[in-house]
Design a protein around this motif. Structure first.
Motif, mmCIF file in Angstrom:
data_model
loop_
_atom_site.group_PDB
_atom_site.id
_atom_site.type_symbol
_atom_site.label_atom_id
_atom_site.label_comp_id
_atom_site.label_asym_id
_atom_site.label_seq_id
_atom_site.Cartn_x
_atom_site.Cartn_y
_atom_site.Cartn_z
ATOM 1 N N TYR A 1 37.621 38.687 -28.842
ATOM 2 C CA TYR A 1 38.698 38.672 -28.008
ATOM 3 C C TYR A 1 38.050 39.141 -26.756
ATOM 4 O O TYR A 1 37.711 40.057 -26.436
ATOM 5 N N ASN A 2 37.925 38.012 -25.774
ATOM 6 C CA ASN A 2 37.792 38.208 -24.494
ATOM 7 C C ASN A 2 36.043 38.769 -24.496
ATOM 8 O O ASN A 2 35.804 39.343 -23.915
ATOM 9 N N GLY A 3 35.625 38.106 -25.326
ATOM 10 C CA GLY A 3 33.887 38.268 -25.748
ATOM 11 C C GLY A 3 33.787 39.609 -26.588
ATOM 12 O O GLY A 3 32.462 39.966 -26.884
ATOM 13 N N VAL A 4 34.772 40.377 -26.908
ATOM 14 C CA VAL A 4 34.501 41.542 -27.895
ATOM 15 C C VAL A 4 34.817 41.078 -29.093
ATOM 16 O O VAL A 4 35.695 40.538 -29.701
ATOM 17 N N VAL B 1 46.064 32.884 -27.593
ATOM 18 C CA VAL B 1 45.664 31.753 -28.082
ATOM 19 C C VAL B 1 44.331 31.827 -28.744
ATOM 20 O O VAL B 1 43.252 32.721 -28.191
ATOM 21 N N ALA B 2 43.805 30.839 -29.486
ATOM 22 C CA ALA B 2 42.559 30.905 -30.337
ATOM 23 C C ALA B 2 41.884 29.440 -29.835
ATOM 24 O O ALA B 2 42.399 28.416 -29.928
ATOM 25 N N VAL B 3 40.664 29.575 -29.562
ATOM 26 C CA VAL B 3 39.860 28.385 -28.974
ATOM 27 C C VAL B 3 38.225 28.346 -29.640
ATOM 28 O O VAL B 3 37.744 29.593 -29.861
ATOM 29 N N LEU B 4 37.842 27.247 -30.359
ATOM 30 C CA LEU B 4 36.718 27.118 -30.974
ATOM 31 C C LEU B 4 35.420 26.974 -29.616
ATOM 32 O O LEU B 4 35.668 26.311 -28.748
ATOM 33 N N LYS B 5 34.679 27.857 -29.938
ATOM 34 C CA LYS B 5 33.414 27.991 -29.081
ATOM 35 C C LYS B 5 32.193 27.856 -29.602
ATOM 36 O O LYS B 5 32.135 28.163 -30.718
ATOM 37 N N THR B 6 31.013 27.591 -28.907
ATOM 38 C CA THR B 6 29.618 27.233 -29.695
ATOM 39 C C THR B 6 28.838 28.587 -28.774
ATOM 40 O O THR B 6 29.141 28.766 -27.641
ATOM 41 N N GLN B 7 27.934 29.098 -29.462
ATOM 42 C CA GLN B 7 26.881 29.977 -28.878
ATOM 43 C C GLN B 7 25.694 29.264 -28.424
ATOM 44 O O GLN B 7 24.857 28.776 -29.196
ATOM 45 N N GLY B 8 25.545 29.028 -27.167
ATOM 46 C CA GLY B 8 24.378 28.532 -26.445
ATOM 47 C C GLY B 8 23.954 27.245 -27.226
ATOM 48 O O GLY B 8 24.897 26.289 -27.397
ATOM 49 N N GLY C 1 24.375 25.854 -31.516
ATOM 50 C CA GLY C 1 25.413 25.318 -31.636
ATOM 51 C C GLY C 1 26.315 26.181 -32.929
ATOM 52 O O GLY C 1 27.144 25.567 -33.645
ATOM 53 N N ILE C 2 26.024 27.350 -32.846
ATOM 54 C CA ILE C 2 26.914 28.181 -34.135
ATOM 55 C C ILE C 2 28.138 28.498 -33.391
ATOM 56 O O ILE C 2 28.188 29.017 -32.389
ATOM 57 N N ALA C 3 29.112 28.017 -34.109
ATOM 58 C CA ALA C 3 30.610 28.078 -33.548
ATOM 59 C C ALA C 3 31.006 29.582 -34.040
ATOM 60 O O ALA C 3 30.915 30.298 -34.943
ATOM 61 N N TYR C 4 32.205 29.962 -33.170
ATOM 62 C CA TYR C 4 32.931 31.273 -33.441
ATOM 63 C C TYR C 4 34.380 30.867 -32.597
ATOM 64 O O TYR C 4 34.657 29.767 -31.966
ATOM 65 N N VAL C 5 35.149 32.070 -32.850
ATOM 66 C CA VAL C 5 36.614 31.653 -32.499
ATOM 67 C C VAL C 5 36.626 32.828 -31.386
ATOM 68 O O VAL C 5 36.366 33.814 -31.509
ATOM 69 N N GLU C 6 37.272 32.363 -30.211
ATOM 70 C CA GLU C 6 37.411 33.254 -29.193
ATOM 71 C C GLU C 6 39.000 33.138 -28.813
ATOM 72 O O GLU C 6 39.824 32.406 -28.672
ATOM 73 N N LEU C 7 39.548 34.575 -28.888
ATOM 74 C CA LEU C 7 40.767 34.667 -28.453
ATOM 75 C C LEU C 7 40.997 35.315 -27.258
ATOM 76 O O LEU C 7 40.245 35.523 -26.382
ATOM 77 N N GLY C 8 42.074 34.521 -26.484
ATOM 78 C CA GLY C 8 42.494 34.865 -24.992
ATOM 79 C C GLY C 8 43.938 34.969 -24.659
ATOM 80 O O GLY C 8 44.574 34.800 -25.822
ATOM 81 N N TYR D 1 51.598 35.020 -42.944
ATOM 82 C CA TYR D 1 50.469 35.573 -41.935
ATOM 83 C C TYR D 1 51.322 35.297 -40.578
ATOM 84 O O TYR D 1 51.955 34.105 -40.145
ATOM 85 N N PRO D 2 51.297 36.005 -39.450
ATOM 86 C CA PRO D 2 51.440 35.653 -38.416
ATOM 87 C C PRO D 2 50.647 34.685 -37.778
ATOM 88 O O PRO D 2 49.675 34.530 -38.140
ATOM 89 N N VAL D 3 51.070 33.705 -36.924
ATOM 90 C CA VAL D 3 50.338 32.382 -36.726
ATOM 91 C C VAL D 3 49.993 32.572 -35.105
ATOM 92 O O VAL D 3 50.910 32.489 -34.458
ATOM 93 N N ILE D 4 48.555 32.375 -35.016
ATOM 94 C CA ILE D 4 48.065 32.322 -33.684
ATOM 95 C C ILE D 4 48.050 30.945 -33.256
ATOM 96 O O ILE D 4 47.488 30.170 -33.719
ATOM 97 N N ARG D 5 48.589 30.669 -32.001
ATOM 98 C CA ARG D 5 48.690 29.597 -31.340
ATOM 99 C C ARG D 5 47.093 29.086 -30.850
ATOM 100 O O ARG D 5 46.348 30.004 -30.853
ATOM 101 N N THR D 6 46.842 27.821 -30.878
ATOM 102 C CA THR D 6 45.556 27.165 -30.758
ATOM 103 C C THR D 6 45.739 26.181 -29.527
ATOM 104 O O THR D 6 46.698 25.575 -29.341
#
Length: 320
Positions: A60-63, A98-105, A108-115, A132-137
């Protein structure tokens, strides 16, 4: 007195104590009383999740706030992927998060970033029919680049097709013919260069004479303008004179009307009296001519004629 030791009880006690110690160590190693609690959230992705694995970090914002607990295709629509996140309880997940797929450097390891998640937005809750609560993407950077590249490639393909159509054999032949015609025109112009120079010189002279004529026409136009102004003033004077004449005619008409209504009847009566007077004067003159003495001695009665007497005139009136 010799004490007897029950080795079986001692051995069992040691085993139980060892098991308790091992369980305590494992419990403490796993967090124990400080173990974090997680809430489950659902996110639906419309793009490929290649490179995203189970237990991938959720930030969440990098945390780091959780992990990816489950990845599976949507049974109702295989083009979508359902992701279940285990996020630490107390993380401010809002309705506009919102949730966005991102990669680390470069790995190419993917993770999920919330913002997102503004301060005034309400917390995200599960809706009816969803466990479950649904987070927008929203699309990841790779997906957006792919869409842009796809659009650019489509446009390039269309452009290349148009260029091929333009550079067809017929168009190339027409272009070659046009170039030949341009070359022929250029040669013709080159052969008649002197005539063109003379024409340009004459045109320059014509323009110069036109400018002189326009300069001389300026005063004439001014005089015409002054004459038109004078004619306009004269017309205004004539208009005012006609208005005055109209008023004079109206006044004379009123006087003539008043003359006809008042003076003419008096004049008629005067003429009548003059006519009577003239008649009387004419009779008087005729009598004077017949009997001039009557003017001095008055009129004498005319003697009765034969057979006439006073009785014959019962009225006793004298005859004239």
């Amino acid at each position: 007195m010799e004490n007897k030791v029950n080795y079986a009880i001692v051995g069992g006690f040691v085993l139980v104590l060892g098991a308790v110690l091992v369980a305590g160590i494992l419990w403490l190693a796993s967090g124990g009383a400080f173990q974090k609690k997680y809430d489950l959230y659902l996110a639906i992705e419309d793009e490929s999740v290649a490179g995203l694995n189970l237990n991938a970090p959720v930030k969440y914002n990098g945390v780091d706030v959780g992990k990816v607990r489950q990845i599976q295709l949507d049974p109702a629509n295989p083009e979508r992927v359902n992701l279940i996140f285990a996020i630490e309880r107390g993380t401010p997940i809002k309705e506009d998060t919102v949730a966005v797929l991102k990669t680390q450097g470069l790995t190419g390891i993917a993770y999920v970033e919330l913002g997102g998640g503004t301060q005034g937005a309400p917390p995200l809750r599960a809706t009816a029919g969803s466990p479950y609560p649904v987070i927008r993407t929203k699309p990841s950077l790779a997906a957006r680049l792919e869409n842009v590249l796809t659009s650019v490639l489509a446009k390039l393909d269309s452009t290349s097709t148009s260029i091929n159509a333009i550079l067809s054999d017929e168009n190339r032949a027409a272009f070659t013919s046009a170039l030949n015609d341009i070359a022929a025109v250029a040669r013709t112009i080159a052969t008649r260069k002197e005539e063109l120079d003379a024409g340009i010189t004459h045109a320059a002279r014509t323009f110069e004479n036109s400018s002189r004529a326009s300069a001389q026409a300026g005063p004439v136009i001014d005089r015409i303008g002054r004459s038109a102004a004078a004619i306009e003033r004269m017309g205004n004077e004539v208009s005012r004179t006609s208005v005055s004449a109209g008023k004079t005619v109206d006044s004379a008409g009123a006087d003539l009307k008043r003359l006809g209504e008042e003076t003419l009847p008096e004049l008629e009566r005067l003429l009548g009296e003059l006519s009577v007077l003239s008649t009387s004067l004419r009779r008087l003159s005729e009598q004077t001519e017949r009997n001039p003495a009557g003017l001095l001695f008055g009129r004498r009665p005319v003697p009765d004629g034969p057979g006439e007497s006073e009785t014959g005139n019962p009225s006793g009136q004298q005859r004239p």
